[in-house]
Structures are given as structure tokens and as C-alpha cells.
Write an enzyme that holds these catalytic residues in place. Structure first.
Site, PDB file in Angstrom:
ATOM      1  N   ASP A   1      45.528  93.663 -30.488  1.00 25.49           N
ATOM      2  CA  ASP A   1      45.764  94.486 -29.301  1.00 25.49           C
ATOM      3  C   ASP A   1      47.064  94.754 -28.770  1.00 25.49           C
ATOM      4  O   ASP A   1      47.508  95.498 -27.922  1.00 25.49           O
ATOM      5  CB  ASP A   1      44.986  94.045 -28.333  1.00 25.49           C
ATOM      6  CG  ASP A   1      43.682  93.626 -28.574  1.00 25.49           C
ATOM      7  OD1 ASP A   1      43.252  94.430 -29.381  1.00 25.49           O
ATOM      8  OD2 ASP A   1      43.226  92.705 -27.959  1.00 25.49           O
TER       9      ASP A   1
ATOM     10  N   ASP B   1      51.162  70.043 -31.558  1.00 25.88           N
ATOM     11  CA  ASP B   1      50.497  69.235 -30.392  1.00 25.88           C
ATOM     12  C   ASP B   1      49.364  70.360 -29.926  1.00 25.88           C
ATOM     13  O   ASP B   1      48.186  70.314 -29.811  1.00 25.88           O
ATOM     14  CB  ASP B   1      51.063  68.860 -29.550  1.00 25.88           C
ATOM     15  CG  ASP B   1      52.017  67.678 -29.696  1.00 25.88           C
ATOM     16  OD1 ASP B   1      51.689  66.663 -30.397  1.00 25.88           O
ATOM     17  OD2 ASP B   1      53.080  67.628 -29.477  1.00 25.88           O
TER      18      ASP B   1
ATOM     19  N   GLY C   1      31.579  87.839 -27.591  1.00 20.48           N
ATOM     20  CA  GLY C   1      32.025  89.027 -27.365  1.00 20.48           C
ATOM     21  C   GLY C   1      32.754  89.634 -26.303  1.00 20.48           C
ATOM     22  O   GLY C   1      33.097  88.755 -25.389  1.00 20.48           O
TER      23      GLY C   1
ATOM     24  N   ASP D   1      44.252  72.240 -28.234  1.00 22.23           N
ATOM     25  CA  ASP D   1      44.569  73.451 -28.749  1.00 22.23           C
ATOM     26  C   ASP D   1      43.877  74.530 -27.749  1.00 22.23           C
ATOM     27  O   ASP D   1      42.788  74.184 -27.066  1.00 22.23           O
ATOM     28  CB  ASP D   1      43.636  73.547 -29.913  1.00 22.23           C
ATOM     29  CG  ASP D   1      44.637  72.713 -31.106  1.00 22.23           C
ATOM     30  OD1 ASP D   1      45.488  72.207 -30.788  1.00 22.23           O
ATOM     31  OD2 ASP D   1      44.033  72.746 -32.306  1.00 22.23           O
TER      32      ASP D   1
ATOM     33  N   HIS E   1      42.083  78.369 -27.706  1.00 15.85           N
ATOM     34  CA  HIS E   1      41.419  79.593 -28.448  1.00 15.85           C
ATOM     35  C   HIS E   1      41.265  80.819 -27.590  1.00 15.85           C
ATOM     36  O   HIS E   1      40.677  80.523 -26.380  1.00 15.85           O
ATOM     37  CB  HIS E   1      39.999  79.126 -28.966  1.00 15.85           C
ATOM     38  CG  HIS E   1      40.376  78.146 -30.017  1.00 15.85           C
ATOM     39  ND1 HIS E   1      39.275  77.440 -30.332  1.00 15.85           N
ATOM     40  CD2 HIS E   1      41.230  77.651 -30.923  1.00 15.85           C
ATOM     41  CE1 HIS E   1      39.565  76.514 -31.393  1.00 15.85           C
ATOM     42  NE2 HIS E   1      40.824  76.467 -31.564  1.00 15.85           N
TER      43      HIS E   1
ATOM     44  N   ASP F   1      39.338  84.589 -27.031  1.00  8.89           N
ATOM     45  CA  ASP F   1      38.322  85.499 -27.714  1.00  8.89           C
ATOM     46  C   ASP F   1      38.985  86.628 -28.263  1.00  8.89           C
ATOM     47  O   ASP F   1      39.567  87.495 -27.314  1.00  8.89           O
ATOM     48  CB  ASP F   1      37.182  85.580 -26.739  1.00  8.89           C
ATOM     49  CG  ASP F   1      36.135  86.348 -27.303  1.00  8.89           C
ATOM     50  OD1 ASP F   1      36.030  86.560 -28.491  1.00  8.89           O
ATOM     51  OD2 ASP F   1      35.071  86.475 -26.731  1.00  8.89           O
TER      52      ASP F   1
ATOM     53  N   HIS G   1      46.569  79.589 -17.574  1.00 16.57           N
ATOM     54  CA  HIS G   1      45.350  78.814 -17.177  1.00 16.57           C
ATOM     55  C   HIS G   1      44.713  77.734 -18.210  1.00 16.57           C
ATOM     56  O   HIS G   1      44.533  76.711 -17.966  1.00 16.57           O
ATOM     57  CB  HIS G   1      44.229  79.821 -16.965  1.00 16.57           C
ATOM     58  CG  HIS G   1      42.853  79.206 -16.598  1.00 16.57           C
ATOM     59  ND1 HIS G   1      42.292  78.823 -15.183  1.00 16.57           N
ATOM     60  CD2 HIS G   1      41.848  78.574 -17.490  1.00 16.57           C
ATOM     61  CE1 HIS G   1      41.195  78.283 -15.338  1.00 16.57           C
ATOM     62  NE2 HIS G   1      40.898  78.226 -16.540  1.00 16.57           N
ATOM     63  N   GLU G   2      44.595  78.323 -19.445  1.00 20.12           N
ATOM     64  CA  GLU G   2      44.093  77.289 -20.679  1.00 20.12           C
ATOM     65  C   GLU G   2      44.879  76.296 -20.686  1.00 20.12           C
ATOM     66  O   GLU G   2      44.755  75.007 -21.079  1.00 20.12           O
ATOM     67  CB  GLU G   2      43.951  78.215 -21.658  1.00 20.12           C
ATOM     68  CG  GLU G   2      42.881  79.193 -21.781  1.00 20.12           C
ATOM     69  CD  GLU G   2      41.514  78.691 -21.312  1.00 20.12           C
ATOM     70  OE1 GLU G   2      41.324  77.588 -21.537  1.00 20.12           O
ATOM     71  OE2 GLU G   2      40.857  79.591 -20.718  1.00 20.12           O
TER      72      GLU G   2
ATOM     73  N   HIS H   1      44.264  73.213 -18.751  1.00 18.29           N
ATOM     74  CA  HIS H   1      43.164  72.373 -19.576  1.00 18.29           C
ATOM     75  C   HIS H   1      44.005  71.525 -20.377  1.00 18.29           C
ATOM     76  O   HIS H   1      43.670  70.228 -20.875  1.00 18.29           O
ATOM     77  CB  HIS H   1      42.218  73.130 -20.156  1.00 18.29           C
ATOM     78  CG  HIS H   1      41.268  73.979 -19.031  1.00 18.29           C
ATOM     79  ND1 HIS H   1      40.888  73.254 -18.134  1.00 18.29           N
ATOM     80  CD2 HIS H   1      41.011  75.300 -19.183  1.00 18.29           C
ATOM     81  CE1 HIS H   1      39.996  74.169 -17.446  1.00 18.29           C
ATOM     82  NE2 HIS H   1      40.114  75.185 -17.891  1.00 18.29           N
TER      83      HIS H   1
ATOM     84  N   HIS I   1      38.816  72.328 -13.720  1.00 21.90           N
ATOM     85  CA  HIS I   1      38.889  73.644 -12.965  1.00 21.90           C
ATOM     86  C   HIS I   1      38.981  73.223 -11.383  1.00 21.90           C
ATOM     87  O   HIS I   1      38.233  72.254 -11.004  1.00 21.90           O
ATOM     88  CB  HIS I   1      37.339  74.314 -13.260  1.00 21.90           C
ATOM     89  CG  HIS I   1      37.481  75.403 -14.461  1.00 21.90           C
ATOM     90  ND1 HIS I   1      36.437  75.535 -15.172  1.00 21.90           N
ATOM     91  CD2 HIS I   1      38.442  75.972 -14.881  1.00 21.90           C
ATOM     92  CE1 HIS I   1      36.785  76.243 -16.124  1.00 21.90           C
ATOM     93  NE2 HIS I   1      37.998  76.512 -16.033  1.00 21.90           N
TER      94      HIS I   1
END
Lengths: 368, 82
Positions: free
Chosen positions: A25, A59, A77, A95, A97, A99, A119-120, A123, A129
């Protein structure tokens, strides 16, 4: 903010990351930039460094995955789940990921990779959250112009609770989410919209309907991704069913909840002189068809029928609105009164007798 | 028999609510003890937890606002625990 259960954290402060693959994209260089900026969000406020590596195991491994990608957390999806990350630890720990079924962008269309990555990474570093709707670590997606992004204070407090303050001499602070019933609450702009009241503040607005006791706080970008934060003045032209929103020397027009034009217009088209750089507040009197613009200690009057400024303006606010000084934050007309907002106070002005008849808290409309 | 109007939507919403609470609020209906107090519905309790987190009106019911939040795009990490 909330920390991840068990308070996991990285023991080292110098961490490595690797971008394992790219989304089709976006241009790869834009992906690199978005990810780099996302790391910078956290390294600016905590004593952490992130070094990119191109081979081997880092890491924090970042990848675009589709459907079931064998980590027991399949993607679903388009829309719904956008990304996930694992708490600090070995192997899959840390890690991130994304989508691949989502449409990733560097702008406001689709999902902005920078925000989701930032944001990720929260974590990956040990944050869970937050229930602060303005926090980066709030679980639902909302868009903010990346150039206007500053890490909210709630997230700064969270990351510093884990890793301490940044090593730099300047201790960064971030924006806080406004609290509806804060007695010190001030507003940037207020307008009516088809019987509702809209109160603007920073990147938020409250919706209030006179028949409904609850008030709703939303991001401006939730309804209008093309609008900036920090709207400075707003008014409704009931006749034309338009709401005008002003920031600096530009204005946007809504018809209902839809933006009429994709691009803002210039306030100078309304007849303001070039020395007016912004409008503090505005309201439109639907009976007379006159719109009032407040700038500093003066006001202009605009004729909506002739679409031109009235002669003899600007005039001193204090002359025609006794009791109202300068620097009006916001104003709107409701029934027979005009409500002026200055700081955390609200002045109910009766234009027939030309005086302030009541002084209230700015958030008196919120049933606090 | 024809499906009553609205039933299909209600089924979809029930599924949405259950999946959402399962994914993000540790809702495990199959693990509920049959001897548990029948006055407390685990789904209602989890819904209340979710509504509290998002600052919604705490009704314990999948009302319009709650369903709207559940349909929003979001991060896949659970809101509670790991």
C-alpha cells in the site's frame, strides 16, 4: 494509563528493531519513516534507544501479516483488528504485526501507519490499553494530523512509570484529555448545529442536545478527518443550514455533518482586512441575518443576505456588549440570549436590555 | 418458517458482542460453573466492565452506543490481562 499485567519490561535500554517486510500500500521509504517516527515518540520521553538492523533477530520484529499467521491471534480481514503486539520478552516478545488486509497510508485515508505503529510499540514496551480517550494507548483508532501529534501526558506518565524519565535536559510534557466537569474548563469555540450544541476544545468536541441529559466527547477527526484541531470560532447559519468553522485565517463549511468543500476558504473573502489573523469567536443572529465576529477587543458585523461586512465596523465590544471585555473565547445565541465564554466563565447577555443577566461556569450546559 | 424481521440483525449483534468480549475481556461462557449464582449473568458483567472502560453508560446491555464502540477499528491486544 495501565501497565501490562505482571509489569513486564525490557532490562536493556538499547533495543533493536527490524522491518521484516513491507506493505504494497505504501512506498517502502514512507513505511521506514512512519516506523522510525513511531519509535521516536517513545525515545523522546523515556531513556530508550532503538537501532534498526536489517538481518537476524531484533528485539522488536515488525511485519505485515494476513489472516491466521500462526501466533494464535489471527487477523480478520479489512477493518476490525488492525494490528497487535506482544509484551516485552524473548522470541515473539515485543514483536509487532500489522494486518495486511488493511489499507495503510501516511495520511488520513485508510489507516495511518505511524499512529498504529506508535500505539503497538507502547505494548512492545510494556503498556496496556488506557481508558483515557485521548491517550495513544486507547484501544480504538482515530486519526490526528501527524504533524500536530504530541504524545499525550497519560502515555508519558505510563512509559516513565516503567523506564523513568528521558535523559535529555528538557522534560517533555504532552496534552491532556479535557474533563467534561472540570470547573476550570475553557472552550475554543461553540456553535449550534440543527438543535445540538457543539463545544470545541483542542482536538475534541462535545455534542449536547437540549433534550438529552448526557453529553458526548469525541475527537474532531472522528467526524471530520480533514478538519484541523484547535478550531477558534464557529457559528451556524440556520437559514442556509451551514456551520462555519474558523482557524487562523481559514474557514471550513459544514452542511449538517458533511464538509461542503474539501479545502478551506480564506477569511479575507468575507471582507476582513489583512491585519486580522484569526477570529476569536462568532455567532449569527438568525432574526436579523447578521453575523458577529469577535477579534481582540473589537467586533465586526457581517450581513448574510448581502454577503458583505456592514459599514462602520469594527467597533469596540465593550461599547455594544457592556460587561463583555476583550478576548472572547467562544459565543453562541440560544433563544433570546447570547452566551459569551471567557476563560472558565460564561456570561448570559440579554441583547434587548444590553446587559449581562447571569454569570455561570463555562460547562453549565453539561449538567455537571 | 420465515425469519422474523430483525432476528438476523439481533443474531449478528449477539455474535458480535460475544466475540468482542471473548477477544478483549476474557469472556469464556463455556467455562462458567453450573453452580454459579444464577442472578449474575457473566455476559452482563463483562459488558459492564467494557462499558466502564470506554466511559459509556453502564447498562450491562448491548445498547446502540456499546455496539458502535464494538464496531470501531481497534488494536487486537485485549483491554484486560494478557
Amino acid at each position: 494509563y495501565r501497565l501490562t499485567e505482571g509489569n513486564p519490561k525490557w532490562e536493556r535500554k538499547d533495543l533493536t528493531y527490524r522491518i521484516v517486510n513491507y506493505t504494497p500500500d505504501m512506498n517502502p521509504a514512507d513505511v521506514d519513516k512512519a516506523i522510525q517516527n513511531a519509535f521516536k515518540v517513545w525515545s523522546d520521553v523515556a531513556p530508550l534507544t532503538f537501532k534498526r538492523i536489517y538481518d537476524g533477530t531484533a528485539d522488536i520484529m515488525m511485519s505485515f501479516e494476513i489472516g491466521d499467521h500462526r501466533d494464535n491471534s489471527p487477523f480478520d480481514g479489512p477493518n476490525g483488528l488492525l494490528a497487535h503486539a506482544f509484551q516485552p520478552g524473548n522470541n515473539i516478545g515485543g514483536d509487532v504485526h500489522f494486518d495486511e488486509a488493511e489499507f495503510w497510508t501516511k495520511g488520513s485515508k485508510g489507516y495511518n501507519l505511524f499512529f498504529v505503529a506508535a500505539h503497538e510499540l507502547g505494548h512492545s514496551l510494556g503498556l496496556s490499553h488506557s481508558d483515557d480517550p485521548g491517550a495513544l494507548m486507547y484501544p480504538t483508532y482515530s486519526y490526528i494530523e501527524p504533524n500536530e501529534f504530541r504524545l499525550p501526558q497519560d502515555d508519558i506518565n505510563g512509559i516513565q512509570a516503567i523506564y523513568g524519565q528521558s535523559d535529555g535536559p528538557i522534560k517533555p510534557t504532552g496534552p491532556t484529555t479535557p474533563v467534561t466537569c472540570d470547573p476550570k474548563l475553557t472552550f475554543d469555540a461553540v456553535a449550534t448545529l440543527r438543535g445540538e450544541l457543539l463545544f470545541f476544545k483542542d482536538r475534541y468536541f462535545w455534542r449536547k442536545h437540549s433534550q438529552i441529559p448526557e453529553v458526548e466527547l469525541n475527537f474532531i477527526s472522528l467526524l471530520w478527518p480533514n478538519l484541523p484541531s484547535g478550531i477558534q470560532a464557529a457559528y451556524e447559519n440556520v437559514e442556509k443550514d451551514h456551520v462555519f468553522l474558523f482557524k487562523e485565517n481559514k474557514y471550513w463549511v459544514l452542511n449538517g455533518y458533511e464538509l461542503v468543500y474539501n479545502h478551506p476558504k480564506s477569511i479575507y473573502d468575507l471582507g476582513f482586512p489583512k491585519n486580522v489573523k484569526r477570529i476569536n469567536a462568532s455567532y449569527s443572529d438568525e432574526n436579523s441575518g447578521k453575523t458577529y465576529f469577535f477579534v481582540g477587543d473589537k467586533y465586526w458585523r457581517y450581513d448574510e443576505n448581502r454577503q458583505a461586512m456592514d459599514q462602520g465596523y469594527p467597533r469596540k465590544i465593550i461599547k455594544d456588549f457592556p460587561g463583555i471585555g476583550k478576548n472572547v473565547d467562544a459565543v453562541f445565541q440560544h433563544d433570546r440570549y447570547i452566551y459569551f465564554f471567557i476563560g472558565n466563565r460564561q456570561y448570559q447577555f440579554d441583547p434587548n436590555v444590553k446587559r449581562v443577566v447571569s454569570v455561570m461556569k463555562s460547562n453549565s450546559w453539561f449538567n455537571c | 418458517f420465515p425469519v422474523a424481521p430483525g432476528t438476523e440483525d439481533e443474531d449478528k449483534n449477539t455474535q458480535l458482542v460475544e466475540n468482542y468480549l471473548r477477544n478483549f475481556y476474557k469472556f469464556e461462557p463455556e467455562k462458567q460453573s453450573p453452580f454459579k449464582n444464577k442472578n449474575t449473568n457473566p455476559l452482563t458483567e463483562k459488558l459492564k466492565e467494557m462499558q466502564t472502560f470506554f466511559g459509556l453508560k453502564v447498562t450491562g446491555k448491548p445498547d446502540v452506543e456499546t455496539l458502535e464502540v464494538m464496531k470501531m477499528s481497534r488494536c487486537g491486544v485485549p483491554d484486560v490481562g494478557q
